[in-house]
Design a protein around this motif. Structure first.
Motif, PDB file in Angstrom:
ATOM      1  N   SER A 250       0.861  -1.150   0.146  1.00 28.97           N
ATOM      2  CA  SER A 250      -0.261   0.014  -0.035  1.00 28.97           C
ATOM      3  C   SER A 250       0.890   1.339   0.137  1.00 28.97           C
ATOM      4  O   SER A 250       2.034   1.091   0.194  1.00 28.97           O
ATOM      5  N   GLY A 251       0.424   2.448  -0.232  1.00 29.28           N
ATOM      6  CA  GLY A 251       1.040   3.541  -0.083  1.00 29.28           C
ATOM      7  C   GLY A 251       1.625   3.924   1.302  1.00 29.28           C
ATOM      8  O   GLY A 251       2.794   4.324   1.708  1.00 29.28           O
ATOM      9  N   MET A 252       0.787   3.516   2.212  1.00 28.94           N
ATOM     10  CA  MET A 252       1.030   3.748   3.756  1.00 28.94           C
ATOM     11  C   MET A 252       2.168   2.604   4.119  1.00 28.94           C
ATOM     12  O   MET A 252       3.175   3.208   4.715  1.00 28.94           O
TER      13      MET A 252
ATOM     14  N   ILE B 133       5.403   4.772   2.756  1.00 33.53           N
ATOM     15  CA  ILE B 133       5.627   5.750   3.586  1.00 33.53           C
ATOM     16  C   ILE B 133       6.100   5.346   5.036  1.00 33.53           C
ATOM     17  O   ILE B 133       7.456   5.765   5.154  1.00 33.53           O
TER      18      ILE B 133
ATOM     19  N   TYR C  61      -1.520  13.677   3.481  1.00 36.60           N
ATOM     20  CA  TYR C  61      -2.554  12.648   3.480  1.00 36.60           C
ATOM     21  C   TYR C  61      -2.982  12.149   5.020  1.00 36.60           C
ATOM     22  O   TYR C  61      -2.100  12.002   5.810  1.00 36.60           O
TER      23      TYR C  61
ATOM     24  N   GLU D 165       4.610  17.254   0.615  1.00 33.53           N
ATOM     25  CA  GLU D 165       3.470  16.586  -0.157  1.00 33.53           C
ATOM     26  C   GLU D 165       2.933  17.665  -0.998  1.00 33.53           C
ATOM     27  O   GLU D 165       2.255  18.567  -0.389  1.00 33.53           O
TER      28      GLU D 165
ATOM     29  N   ASP E 269       5.983  13.172  -1.432  1.00 32.81           N
ATOM     30  CA  ASP E 269       4.844  12.232  -1.708  1.00 32.81           C
ATOM     31  C   ASP E 269       4.374  12.810  -2.933  1.00 32.81           C
ATOM     32  O   ASP E 269       3.655  13.866  -3.160  1.00 32.81           O
TER      33      ASP E 269
ATOM     34  N   THR F 265       2.268  11.593  -5.312  1.00 31.84           N
ATOM     35  CA  THR F 265       0.906  10.749  -5.973  1.00 31.84           C
ATOM     36  C   THR F 265       0.058  11.591  -6.531  1.00 31.84           C
ATOM     37  O   THR F 265      -0.580  11.098  -7.690  1.00 31.84           O
ATOM     38  N   PHE F 266      -0.028  12.905  -6.362  1.00 35.41           N
ATOM     39  CA  PHE F 266      -0.940  13.601  -7.121  1.00 35.41           C
ATOM     40  C   PHE F 266      -0.505  14.168  -8.498  1.00 35.41           C
ATOM     41  O   PHE F 266      -1.312  14.071  -9.240  1.00 35.41           O
TER      42      PHE F 266
ATOM     43  N   SER G 285       1.405   6.531  -3.476  1.00 31.54           N
ATOM     44  CA  SER G 285       0.236   5.525  -3.345  1.00 31.54           C
ATOM     45  C   SER G 285      -0.006   5.073  -5.027  1.00 31.54           C
ATOM     46  O   SER G 285      -0.620   5.968  -5.752  1.00 31.54           O
TER      47      SER G 285
ATOM     48  N   THR H 276      -1.940   2.924  -5.689  1.00 32.85           N
ATOM     49  CA  THR H 276      -3.508   2.682  -5.648  1.00 32.85           C
ATOM     50  C   THR H 276      -4.027   3.767  -6.408  1.00 32.85           C
ATOM     51  O   THR H 276      -5.419   3.619  -6.845  1.00 32.85           O
ATOM     52  N   LYS H 277      -3.464   4.983  -6.733  1.00 31.12           N
ATOM     53  CA  LYS H 277      -4.323   6.079  -7.322  1.00 31.12           C
ATOM     54  C   LYS H 277      -3.856   5.936  -8.717  1.00 31.12           C
ATOM     55  O   LYS H 277      -4.201   5.041  -9.413  1.00 31.12           O
TER      56      LYS H 277
ATOM     57  N   LEU I 244      -4.524  -2.130  -4.150  1.00 31.78           N
ATOM     58  CA  LEU I 244      -3.737  -1.105  -3.209  1.00 31.78           C
ATOM     59  C   LEU I 244      -2.296  -1.475  -3.346  1.00 31.78           C
ATOM     60  O   LEU I 244      -2.018  -2.701  -3.663  1.00 31.78           O
ATOM     61  N   ALA I 245      -1.586  -0.313  -3.699  1.00 36.46           N
ATOM     62  CA  ALA I 245      -0.159  -0.670  -3.885  1.00 36.46           C
ATOM     63  C   ALA I 245       0.870   0.658  -3.610  1.00 36.46           C
ATOM     64  O   ALA I 245       0.074   1.684  -3.450  1.00 36.46           O
TER      65      ALA I 245
ATOM     66  N   LEU J 181      -8.775   8.620  -5.367  1.00 42.17           N
ATOM     67  CA  LEU J 181      -8.603   9.456  -6.710  1.00 42.17           C
ATOM     68  C   LEU J 181      -7.458   8.805  -7.451  1.00 42.17           C
ATOM     69  O   LEU J 181      -6.889   7.687  -7.259  1.00 42.17           O
TER      70      LEU J 181
HETATM   71  C1  LIG Z   1      -3.935   7.631  -1.059  1.00 43.85           C
HETATM   72  C2  LIG Z   1      -2.580   8.296  -0.408  1.00 43.85           C
HETATM   73  C3  LIG Z   1      -1.798   7.676   0.238  1.00 43.85           C
HETATM   74  C4  LIG Z   1      -1.864   6.570   1.000  1.00 43.85           C
HETATM   75  O1  LIG Z   1      -1.897   5.504   0.070  1.00 43.85           O
HETATM   76  P1  LIG Z   1      -2.678   4.124   0.371  1.00 43.85           P
HETATM   77  O2  LIG Z   1      -2.284   3.154  -0.913  1.00 43.85           O
HETATM   78  O3  LIG Z   1      -4.049   4.267   0.689  1.00 43.85           O
HETATM   79  O4  LIG Z   1      -2.055   3.288   1.507  1.00 43.85           O
HETATM   80  C5  LIG Z   1      -0.672   8.576   0.708  1.00 43.85           C
HETATM   81  N1  LIG Z   1      -0.605   9.494   0.064  1.00 43.85           N
HETATM   82  C6  LIG Z   1      -1.442  10.298  -0.648  1.00 43.85           C
HETATM   83  C7  LIG Z   1      -1.078  11.618  -1.409  1.00 43.85           C
HETATM   84  C8  LIG Z   1      -2.483   9.392  -0.948  1.00 43.85           C
HETATM   85  O5  LIG Z   1      -3.454  10.076  -1.841  1.00 43.85           O
END
Ligand SMILES: *Cc1c(COP(=O)(O)O)cnc(C)c1O
Length: 422
Positions: free
Chosen positions: A98-100, A103, A124, A169, A200, A202-203, A222, A224-225, A234-235, A355
């Motif tokens: 997962s992203g968590m 991190i 997040y 972030e 981070d 992710t966005f 993450s 996952t996004k 989830l990843a 997202l």
């Molecule tokens: C969703 C998200 C996370 C956590 O990721 P998971 O895959 O849900 O564990 C961390 N940082 C950001 C910016 C996220 O959007």
């Protein structure tokens, strides 16, 4: 294995990491679910353990033999090799369940007792919880700085003692406020403790923002996004330009047991070649919607990079982002009732957190994703009652705009019923 370092990233993501001859000629990788791997000889077993234990250096660019799947496995290696070219400046990657998990593992690789972490807010929610409910009671100091306040971030980095990590972030969720990555990295590089700067990403990553090229030591996702993109797994991923950084992270991952499982690795590696296609389309859609909604009579603000008004935010956006991305937020003058009426009336866009998927999702951060924040934190980071966050998908943007317009119309009608004098 053939060397594909000579091709461009969008080609490399299709050619790197996978050798069909190792999967009986199959064009796509097989899934290797085995938990353990057979050694060619006891000497090879000894060698593999010596490399994994750090007692022996692997030959340049070569991975040691696989041992046991909690440490690494064939599908993780394929995915990690394939994902590297997508992140500009990266040389190694590590994948997590997962992203968590990514991190958390980065924190436990670079954090230390009585060390300090400087970070931007809002983060997040899960990351904020990890810092406040775990790192702090565990004995780490934390210094939070509002996103976009470059001077305060400079000051926090320069004055922090025992500084081991800086976490950025950017853009911030859900206001899109941007932090200058390069400036923070320059400050951190001058600190005697040589803290690692983590972003981070992710966005906007990996397509539109490249922190490693701006001096960051580690990029976290993450997956996952956007990286996976279909809201069905989830990843998490960590990437760095220094292979030693990823080696340290992988050794923690072996202890924690949070590597991404073979089936998920296989799913994620099939999504990588389309990340930039999806993100480009999503960003174009979002820009059209955000700009069309800008100035609407029911809305006090539309938060989106191409609509920034603060010169410093415009400067950071132009400097470090290639495209504005696919997330925007709108703020209703009518507060929470108007925001809820809007969400209730959407037909194409769905009301869900998360997202980055190909479908458009909307949520009310104050009562959901950001509900763990204190009133002061909410106010400071601009998460108001009327704010709705939108993650735009790949639908035809005209259908999305029509959906938003009919939902806005419904909000306008509802407020007329509630206050007939207006
Ligand atoms: C969703 C998200 C996370 C956590 O990721 P998971 O895959 O849900 O564990 C961390 N940082 C950001 C910016 C996220 O959007």
């Amino acid at each position: 294995m053939p060397d594909h370092n000579d091709v461009r990233p969008r080609t490399a993501v299709l050619t790197r990491g996978f050798d069909p001859s190792l999967s009986v000629g199959s064009a796509r990788p097989a899934v290797f679910r085995s938990s353990t791997y057979v050694f060619a000889s006891p000497e090879e077993a000894e060698r593999a353990f010596a490399i994994t234990g750090g007692r022996l250096q692997p030959e340049d660019g070569k991975r040691p033999d696989l041992i046991y799947s909690r440490m690494s496995h064939a599908n993780a290696e394929i995915l990690e090799d394939q994902i590297v070219p997508l992140e500009a400046g990266a040389r190694e990657a590590a994948v997590f369940n997962s992203g968590m998990a990514a991190i958390m593992t980065a924190f436990f690789t670079f954090g230390r007792h009585r060390g300090t972490i400087v970070y931007t807010t809002p983060l997040y929610g899960g990351t904020t919880g990890l810092i406040r409910q775990f790192l702090e009671p565990f004995g780490m100091e934390r210094i939070a700085v509002p996103a976009g306040d470059s001077a305060a971030l400079d000051e926090a980095i320069s004055s922090a003692r025992n500084l081991c990590m800086v976490l950025l972030e950017t853009p911030a969720n859900p206001t899109l406020t941007m932090t200058d990555i390069e400036r923070a990295c320059e400050r951190a590089a001058r600190h005697p403790d040589r803290p690692i700067v983590m972003v981070d990403n992710t966005f906007l990553g990996p397509a539109f923002q490249h922190p490693l090229q701006l001096g960051a030591g580690l990029v976290l996702y993450s997956a996952t996004k956007y990286l996976s993109g279909f809201s069905d797994m989830l990843a998490g991923v960590a990437l760095a330009s220094d292979p030693a950084v990823i080696r340290m992270i992988r050794s923690r991952r072996s202890m924690f047991g949070n590597i991404l499982q073979p089936d998920e690795c296989w799913m994620l590696d099939s999504r990588l070649p389309t990340v930039s296609l999806r993100m480009n389309r999503q960003s174009k859609n979002a820009q059209r919607l955000a700009e069309a909604l800008h100035g609407h009579k029911l809305l006090s603000r539309v938060m989106y990079p191409t609509l920034f008004e603060d010169p410093e935010q415009i400067r950071i956006y132009r400097k470090q982002c290639e495209y504005p991305g696919a997330i925007f937020s709108i703020e209703f003058k009518g507060g929470k009732p108007a925001a809820f009426d809007f969400l209730r009336n959407l037909r194409t866009a769905r009301n869900a957190v998360s997202l980055g998927g190909v479908e458009t999702l909307t949520c009310h951060p104050k009562s959901t994703t950001h509900s763990g924040m204190t009133p002061e934190e909410l106010a400071e980071s601009g998460v108001t009652d009327g704010l709705v966050r939108v993650s735009v998908g790949i639908e035809d943007w005209r259908d999305l705009l029509a959906d938003f317009e009919q939902a806005l119309e419904a909000v306008a009608n509802a407020s007329k019923v509630e206050s007939p004098t207006v």
